[in-house]
Structures are given as structure tokens and as C-alpha cells.
Motif scaffolding. Sequence first.
Motif, short mmCIF file in Angstrom:
data_model
loop_
_atom_site.label_atom_id
_atom_site.label_comp_id
_atom_site.label_asym_id
_atom_site.label_seq_id
_atom_site.Cartn_x
_atom_site.Cartn_y
_atom_site.Cartn_z
N LYS A 141 45.91 66.05 -70.41
CA LYS A 141 45.95 64.59 -70.47
C LYS A 141 46.83 64.08 -71.61
CE LYS A 141 43.05 60.51 -70.56
NZ LYS A 141 41.70 59.95 -70.57
N ALA A 142 46.78 64.71 -72.75
CA ALA A 142 47.57 64.28 -73.91
C ALA A 142 49.07 64.32 -73.61
CB ALA A 142 47.25 65.14 -75.12
N ASP A 143 49.49 65.20 -72.74
CA ASP A 143 50.91 65.26 -72.37
C ASP A 143 51.35 63.96 -71.70
OD1 ASP A 143 51.31 67.91 -73.29
OD2 ASP A 143 50.37 68.66 -71.45
N TYR A 144 50.46 63.36 -70.93
CA TYR A 144 50.79 62.10 -70.26
C TYR A 144 50.85 60.95 -71.25
CZ TYR A 144 50.89 64.22 -65.76
OH TYR A 144 51.26 64.98 -64.70
N GLU A 145 50.12 61.05 -72.34
CA GLU A 145 50.21 60.04 -73.39
C GLU A 145 51.59 60.05 -74.03
OE1 GLU A 145 46.84 61.03 -75.83
OE2 GLU A 145 45.43 60.38 -74.29
N GLN A 146 52.27 61.18 -74.02
CA GLN A 146 53.63 61.29 -74.52
C GLN A 146 54.62 60.87 -73.43
OE1 GLN A 146 54.84 65.33 -75.24
NE2 GLN A 146 56.94 64.75 -75.67
N PHE A 147 54.41 61.31 -72.23
CA PHE A 147 55.31 61.14 -71.10
C PHE A 147 55.39 59.70 -70.60
CE2 PHE A 147 55.20 61.11 -66.37
CZ PHE A 147 56.50 61.54 -66.11
N MET A 148 54.25 59.08 -70.40
CA MET A 148 54.19 57.75 -69.78
C MET A 148 54.96 56.69 -70.57
SD MET A 148 52.16 57.84 -66.93
CE MET A 148 51.17 56.39 -66.80
N PRO A 149 54.76 56.52 -71.86
CA PRO A 149 55.49 55.47 -72.57
C PRO A 149 57.01 55.65 -72.51
CG PRO A 149 53.67 56.26 -73.91
CD PRO A 149 53.78 57.19 -72.73
N GLU A 150 57.47 56.89 -72.54
CA GLU A 150 58.91 57.14 -72.50
C GLU A 150 59.48 56.74 -71.14
OE1 GLU A 150 62.67 58.29 -73.83
OE2 GLU A 150 60.84 57.75 -74.87
N VAL A 151 58.82 57.12 -70.06
CA VAL A 151 59.29 56.75 -68.72
C VAL A 151 59.21 55.24 -68.54
CG1 VAL A 151 58.84 56.97 -66.25
CG2 VAL A 151 58.72 58.98 -67.72
N GLU A 152 58.14 54.61 -68.98
CA GLU A 152 58.00 53.16 -68.84
C GLU A 152 59.06 52.41 -69.64
OE1 GLU A 152 53.86 52.85 -69.82
OE2 GLU A 152 53.27 53.26 -67.74
N ARG A 153 59.43 52.92 -70.81
CA ARG A 153 60.51 52.32 -71.60
C ARG A 153 61.82 52.38 -70.82
NH1 ARG A 153 64.77 53.97 -74.31
NH2 ARG A 153 64.27 56.19 -74.14
N LEU A 154 62.10 53.52 -70.24
CA LEU A 154 63.35 53.68 -69.49
C LEU A 154 63.36 52.81 -68.22
CD1 LEU A 154 63.85 57.51 -69.93
CD2 LEU A 154 65.25 55.66 -70.92
N ILE A 155 62.24 52.65 -67.58
CA ILE A 155 62.15 51.77 -66.41
C ILE A 155 62.44 50.33 -66.82
CG2 ILE A 155 60.58 50.79 -64.69
CD1 ILE A 155 59.31 53.66 -64.54
N ARG A 156 61.84 49.88 -67.93
CA ARG A 156 62.11 48.52 -68.41
C ARG A 156 63.57 48.34 -68.76
NH1 ARG A 156 57.41 49.57 -71.11
NH2 ARG A 156 58.50 49.92 -73.08
N GLN A 157 64.17 49.37 -69.33
CA GLN A 157 65.54 49.30 -69.79
C GLN A 157 66.56 49.40 -68.65
OE1 GLN A 157 66.26 52.17 -72.85
NE2 GLN A 157 68.38 51.57 -73.15
N HIS A 158 66.31 50.25 -67.66
CA HIS A 158 67.31 50.56 -66.64
C HIS A 158 66.91 50.21 -65.22
CE1 HIS A 158 69.59 52.68 -69.66
NE2 HIS A 158 68.50 53.33 -70.00
N GLY A 159 65.68 49.80 -64.99
CA GLY A 159 65.23 49.60 -63.61
C GLY A 159 64.84 50.94 -63.00
N LYS A 160 65.18 51.12 -61.75
CA LYS A 160 64.80 52.36 -61.06
C LYS A 160 65.47 53.56 -61.70
CE LYS A 160 63.73 50.27 -56.72
NZ LYS A 160 63.38 50.59 -55.38
N LEU A 161 64.69 54.65 -61.78
CA LEU A 161 65.17 55.89 -62.38
C LEU A 161 65.34 56.97 -61.32
CD1 LEU A 161 62.88 56.21 -65.52
CD2 LEU A 161 65.22 55.34 -65.43
N ARG A 162 66.09 57.97 -61.69
CA ARG A 162 66.19 59.19 -60.92
C ARG A 162 65.68 60.30 -61.83
NH1 ARG A 162 71.79 58.68 -57.48
NH2 ARG A 162 71.31 56.65 -56.61
N LEU A 163 64.72 61.07 -61.33
CA LEU A 163 64.08 62.10 -62.15
C LEU A 163 64.38 63.49 -61.64
CD1 LEU A 163 60.41 60.76 -62.57
CD2 LEU A 163 62.33 60.44 -64.11
N LEU A 164 64.67 64.38 -62.58
CA LEU A 164 64.70 65.80 -62.29
C LEU A 164 63.48 66.38 -62.98
CD1 LEU A 164 67.62 68.22 -62.17
CD2 LEU A 164 65.52 68.88 -63.33
#
Length: 120
Positions: A24-47
Motif C-alpha cells: 500500500k505504501a508504494d501507492y502513496e508514492q505512485f499516486m501523487p506523481e501520476v496525478e501531478r503529471l495528469i494535471r500538468q499534461h492531460g492524458k498520459l501514456r504509461l509503460l
Amino acid sequence: MSIQFDEENGDKVLVIHVSGTLVKADYEQFMPEVERLIRQHGKLRLLFDMTDFHGWESSAAWEDFKFGIEHFTDIERLAMVGEKQWQHGMAILCKPFTKATVRYFDHADAAEARKWLIEE
């Protein structure tokens, strides 16, 4: 467990390397970073690189499910790179939970996955 992020192609492509077992703690690191990028760039492409990935603890699996629901339309393409048959199955199972175009690539084809992500 380890999560490593790399932003590519003007930050529209996010490469996420996971190994070991997600908690669960990994998602606490992962989620804010992805959400920041979504706010900044709109839709993302993930590998999503699952080399040496062993799965989730139950609490992390729940966080993963919630992430999928919250960001159902925020991911444009999702390339899942793995080395095991269950990882290929996971790519198939996640399709109903996202509007993203999802493709699975064998670890040996990781360069092809990156190429697919940046294509128009």
C-alpha cells in the motif's frame, strides 16, 4: 518492493518500473506523481515494466483497483511489459477498467513498447 519513474517524450510518457511485491505504501508514492503529471499534461501514456515483479499485497491490490477507477479516462495508452504468463493475463484483465488502449509486450520487446507509446 521498488517503484522507479522515468518521464519521457515531453513528460507525456511515464515509465514505471516495478519489482518485488507492491504494498500500500508504494501507492502513496505512485499516486501523487501520476496525478501531478495528469494535471500538468492531460492524458498520459504509461509503460508499466513488470520485470521481476511478483504481485501485490491485498491492500495494494485494492489501491490499484481504486487508481484504475479514479483515472479511468486519464490514461491514453498503457504498454505492459513483462516476462511471465500471468503478467500477460493481467494486461487482458485490466482492459475493462480503463479507457486506455492496452497492449502487452514481452520483456524482450520493451523497445517496441516504447515506440508504440510515442506513435500518433
